[in-house]
Design a protein around this motif. Sequence first.
Motif, mmCIF file in Angstrom:
data_model
loop_
_atom_site.group_PDB
_atom_site.id
_atom_site.type_symbol
_atom_site.label_atom_id
_atom_site.label_comp_id
_atom_site.label_asym_id
_atom_site.label_seq_id
_atom_site.Cartn_x
_atom_site.Cartn_y
_atom_site.Cartn_z
ATOM 1 N N ASP A 1 -39.264 2.262 -24.043
ATOM 2 C CA ASP A 1 -40.526 1.613 -23.997
ATOM 3 C C ASP A 1 -40.175 0.264 -24.372
ATOM 4 O O ASP A 1 -39.355 -0.517 -24.790
ATOM 5 N N SER A 2 -41.386 -0.704 -23.928
ATOM 6 C CA SER A 2 -41.229 -1.973 -23.878
ATOM 7 C C SER A 2 -41.159 -2.614 -25.429
ATOM 8 O O SER A 2 -40.735 -3.696 -25.727
ATOM 9 N N SER A 3 -41.715 -2.099 -26.408
ATOM 10 C CA SER A 3 -41.566 -2.276 -27.799
ATOM 11 C C SER A 3 -40.926 -1.141 -28.652
ATOM 12 O O SER A 3 -40.693 0.003 -28.085
ATOM 13 N N GLU A 4 -40.419 -1.487 -29.711
ATOM 14 C CA GLU A 4 -40.015 -0.366 -30.545
ATOM 15 C C GLU A 4 -40.771 0.375 -31.097
ATOM 16 O O GLU A 4 -41.827 -0.180 -31.790
ATOM 17 N N GLN A 5 -40.509 1.815 -31.133
ATOM 18 C CA GLN A 5 -41.571 2.643 -32.033
ATOM 19 C C GLN A 5 -41.073 2.928 -33.412
ATOM 20 O O GLN A 5 -39.818 3.240 -33.398
ATOM 21 N N VAL A 6 -41.925 2.929 -34.035
ATOM 22 C CA VAL A 6 -41.349 2.987 -35.725
ATOM 23 C C VAL A 6 -42.282 3.945 -36.318
ATOM 24 O O VAL A 6 -41.910 4.041 -37.680
ATOM 25 N N ALA A 7 -42.707 4.918 -35.808
ATOM 26 C CA ALA A 7 -43.617 5.876 -36.568
ATOM 27 C C ALA A 7 -42.511 6.799 -37.128
ATOM 28 O O ALA A 7 -42.788 7.314 -38.332
ATOM 29 N N TYR A 8 -41.421 6.775 -36.501
ATOM 30 C CA TYR A 8 -40.355 7.568 -37.068
ATOM 31 C C TYR A 8 -38.978 6.692 -37.015
ATOM 32 O O TYR A 8 -38.506 6.405 -35.876
ATOM 33 N N ILE B 1 -24.295 1.211 -36.483
ATOM 34 C CA ILE B 1 -25.489 1.902 -36.755
ATOM 35 C C ILE B 1 -26.318 2.221 -35.623
ATOM 36 O O ILE B 1 -26.560 1.538 -34.818
ATOM 37 N N ILE B 2 -26.798 3.553 -35.510
ATOM 38 C CA ILE B 2 -27.751 3.894 -34.570
ATOM 39 C C ILE B 2 -29.048 3.990 -35.201
ATOM 40 O O ILE B 2 -29.397 4.533 -36.193
ATOM 41 N N HIS B 3 -30.004 3.245 -34.463
ATOM 42 C CA HIS B 3 -31.385 3.052 -34.946
ATOM 43 C C HIS B 3 -32.072 4.454 -34.250
ATOM 44 O O HIS B 3 -31.956 4.448 -32.890
ATOM 45 N N VAL B 4 -32.728 5.038 -34.940
ATOM 46 C CA VAL B 4 -33.684 6.095 -34.384
ATOM 47 C C VAL B 4 -35.033 5.571 -34.646
ATOM 48 O O VAL B 4 -35.450 5.391 -35.761
ATOM 49 N N GLU B 5 -35.898 4.978 -33.569
ATOM 50 C CA GLU B 5 -36.948 4.671 -33.533
ATOM 51 C C GLU B 5 -37.982 5.368 -32.700
ATOM 52 O O GLU B 5 -37.968 4.801 -31.412
ATOM 53 N N SER B 6 -38.720 6.143 -33.202
ATOM 54 C CA SER B 6 -39.584 7.091 -32.532
ATOM 55 C C SER B 6 -40.937 7.053 -32.605
ATOM 56 O O SER B 6 -41.326 6.731 -33.750
ATOM 57 N N PRO B 7 -41.813 7.382 -31.446
ATOM 58 C CA PRO B 7 -43.154 7.569 -31.776
ATOM 59 C C PRO B 7 -43.811 8.820 -32.328
ATOM 60 O O PRO B 7 -44.895 8.809 -32.940
ATOM 61 N N SER B 8 -42.842 9.477 -32.837
ATOM 62 C CA SER B 8 -43.047 10.637 -33.719
ATOM 63 C C SER B 8 -41.953 11.189 -34.256
ATOM 64 O O SER B 8 -40.856 11.186 -33.978
ATOM 65 N N GLN B 9 -42.023 11.954 -35.288
ATOM 66 C CA GLN B 9 -41.060 12.466 -36.210
ATOM 67 C C GLN B 9 -40.407 13.542 -35.276
ATOM 68 O O GLN B 9 -41.184 14.745 -35.390
ATOM 69 N N LYS B 10 -39.168 13.714 -35.148
ATOM 70 C CA LYS B 10 -38.561 14.851 -34.397
ATOM 71 C C LYS B 10 -37.121 14.768 -34.642
ATOM 72 O O LYS B 10 -36.484 13.472 -35.081
ATOM 73 N N GLN B 11 -36.422 15.707 -34.256
ATOM 74 C CA GLN B 11 -34.816 15.624 -34.583
ATOM 75 C C GLN B 11 -34.319 15.434 -33.156
ATOM 76 O O GLN B 11 -34.536 15.424 -32.198
ATOM 77 N N TYR B 12 -33.197 14.308 -33.522
ATOM 78 C CA TYR B 12 -32.548 13.663 -32.637
ATOM 79 C C TYR B 12 -30.889 14.181 -32.742
ATOM 80 O O TYR B 12 -30.592 14.168 -33.894
ATOM 81 N N THR B 13 -30.078 14.258 -31.713
ATOM 82 C CA THR B 13 -28.741 14.582 -31.850
ATOM 83 C C THR B 13 -27.736 13.595 -31.396
ATOM 84 O O THR B 13 -27.988 12.453 -30.715
#
Length: 236
Positions: A94-101, A155-167
């Motif tokens: 995405d063009s901008s970082e998603q910070v919902a999660y 540091i791995i940034h997880v910046e997602s539009p919704s809260q879900k599990q990533y691996t």
Amino acid sequence: MSTRGGGPDRRGVRAKVEAQRAAERRAERRRRVLLAAGAVVVVGGIVAVIVVNFPSSSSSSGLGPEGMALQTGPQLASVSSAASGQTVDGISCDSSEQVAYHIHSHLAVYVNGQQHSIPYGVGVVEPVPSTVNGGTFVSASQCYYWLHTHAQDGIIHVESPSQKQYTLGQFFDIWKQPLSTGQVGPASGHVTAYVNGKAFTGDPRTITLQPHEDIQLDVGTPVVPPQSVDWSHAQL
């Protein structure tokens, strides 16, 4: 009585003048001492303010732009062949970082006992570097994947539009590097995995990314014991 020839009256006047001049000299010396003391106090105050407001660089020695220790050693793999915008494992760019999660995990990789660094710019398409706190921090000129790295600190940034599990496997897929029980990026050999200091015996691809999680992968031998990660200086 006559005052000619330097009589008693003239000598008395001269003594008074000399006494007054001596008093003035003593007063001037006192004034200078007081001024010097005041200058010392002022300078001391300025130094104190500087010490309070600007911590010594040695206190943050080795820390990068995110307040985490920078990783040393050669890069495990470059970002030149990483995903460049196409959706990967259902993760878009995405063009901008998603910070919902928004969480952060730390990844360290050792190959035959030597640390190999995780590069900045994984998941940051067309990274633009800038210098922050004496280290390199990258931003995207095109887009950000929901899993990405800004600095060479693991540091791995997880910046997602919704809260879900990533691996961890999804992160390596964005990086376009292999990950299995026998390979980490270009490094091949038996993989020993640790999560928060405890042995992980499954497929390292399935390691879930959790807040302030410490992930360590050892490829080959010798196996480096799990190393602690100091998050205390990070604003993450």
